[in-house]
Design an enzyme around this catalytic site. Sequence first.
Site, short mmCIF file in Angstrom:
data_model
loop_
_atom_site.label_atom_id
_atom_site.label_comp_id
_atom_site.label_asym_id
_atom_site.label_seq_id
_atom_site.Cartn_x
_atom_site.Cartn_y
_atom_site.Cartn_z
NE ARG A 55 -18.81 -22.69 67.12
CZ ARG A 55 -17.87 -22.12 66.41
NH1 ARG A 55 -18.14 -21.52 65.25
NH2 ARG A 55 -16.62 -22.08 66.81
N GLY A 56 -18.86 -19.86 69.33
CA GLY A 56 -17.72 -18.97 69.06
C GLY A 56 -17.92 -17.71 69.91
NE ARG A 98 -21.15 -23.13 74.96
CZ ARG A 98 -20.30 -23.36 73.94
NH1 ARG A 98 -20.46 -22.73 72.80
NH2 ARG A 98 -19.30 -24.21 74.09
CD GLN A 205 -16.66 -27.06 67.86
OE1 GLN A 205 -16.04 -28.12 67.78
NE2 GLN A 205 -17.15 -26.62 69.00
CG ASP A 246 -13.96 -19.76 73.80
OD1 ASP A 246 -13.12 -20.48 73.23
OD2 ASP A 246 -15.12 -19.59 73.38
CG ASN A 256 -9.40 -21.59 71.50
OD1 ASN A 256 -10.46 -20.97 71.32
ND2 ASN A 256 -8.79 -22.22 70.52
O1 MRU Z 1 -17.61 -24.40 71.82
P1 MRU Z 1 -17.41 -23.33 70.79
O2 MRU Z 1 -17.58 -23.82 69.39
O3 MRU Z 1 -18.23 -22.11 71.10
O4 MRU Z 1 -15.88 -22.92 70.95
C1 MRU Z 1 -15.36 -21.94 70.10
C2 MRU Z 1 -13.90 -21.71 70.29
O5 MRU Z 1 -13.27 -22.30 71.14
C3 MRU Z 1 -13.27 -20.64 69.45
O6 MRU Z 1 -11.95 -20.97 69.15
C4 MRU Z 1 -13.30 -19.31 70.23
O7 MRU Z 1 -14.59 -19.02 70.65
C5 MRU Z 1 -12.80 -18.19 69.42
S1 MRU Z 1 -13.96 -17.74 68.19
C6 MRU Z 1 -13.45 -16.36 67.38
#
Ligand code: MRU
Length: 361
Positions: A55-56, A98, A205, A246, A256
Amino acid sequence: MTQQGLNGAQTIQTLRWVEGQLEMIDQRVLPARFEYVRYASAAEVAQGIRAMVVRGAPAIGCAAAYGIALEAIALGHLAPTAFAAGLERGFEVLAASRPTAVNLFWALNRMRRIWQAHQQRSVAEIINCLIAEAQEIAAEDVRINRAMGAHGAALLADGARVLTHCNAGALATAGHGTALGVIRSAVEAGKRISVIADETRPFLQGARLTAWEMVQEKIPVTLITDNMAGHLMSRGEIDAVVVGTDRVAANGDVANKIGTYMVAVLAQRHGIPFYVACPLSTIDLTIADGAAIPIEERAADEVTGFRDCQWAAKGVQVRNPAFDVTPFDLVTALITEKGVVPRPDQTRIARLFAVEVPVNL
Ligand code: MRU
């Protein structure tokens, strides 16, 4: 599946290419267990993205690129027409994994351009080009994060107490991280930085991943629940906020992890700078403002409990938007690989893409 502990001196390798297969750290089980899961097709990688093994935003983009390379290898025995039809299905399945992080679609577009550029070549040559491009996307991500880190580190004073939300670290990228990359670079530059990590309900997270990364590297970190940030700010215990993103719309609105908007409003109220670490691959110029950014809604059981423990009343209605949008006027600066963009707006973002600044990537 291979299993391996992380020895303190090792850097975190979120994704790795091993003997023609992709291995990714299983982020669902961290910090209790450190394990890699192996992937051999686009559908498997898409499932890994959906299930949050990876994820991220930047890490999702890298995984998708490798997913296309894997699919090409798996289809390599087919004649060109069947190979092309199969690879097209691979693109579709990954694009549906996603919706919010634009890096996924950015990476798929890059892989498609390579495929198109080499379409006249043999299947074997196309496969090699796709593997090389996926590897380059991952390597470039680390170089970009280091460039952002260098620009962002200059914004943090020695001794700064920095709040971050979610995980925008090495685990969310191919390495170093975006928001945590800024913190890592500041620490590497000799600054004494301490991190306040929001736990980041409901998927945790912050508690599970950001705290783990910082503990691995002995960067001082204090965990708080999301509803404690305002209290700490009001007591003067936070000097800056740095988060990842994101997707950033053309006007500078920032999507985000859910809860980021709340932190930005609080930061403004308390006169604390709110920085967003944002590679150019996360800016979506096709979307005018944040209202048009697709916001993923995830399963109710992430809110009603965690893993096997259910705490909410049975039958209750639940909302679980995974992201929110922070309006651009709450953002003190975007930290990009091309430099820092103070008070980002439509004009300044457009300028970022118009002006060719040499960045030695
Ligand atoms: O749902 P996730 O864990 O994929 O969400 C991740 C985030 O919101 C992060 O802050 C974003 O992707 C930036 S990662 C460098």
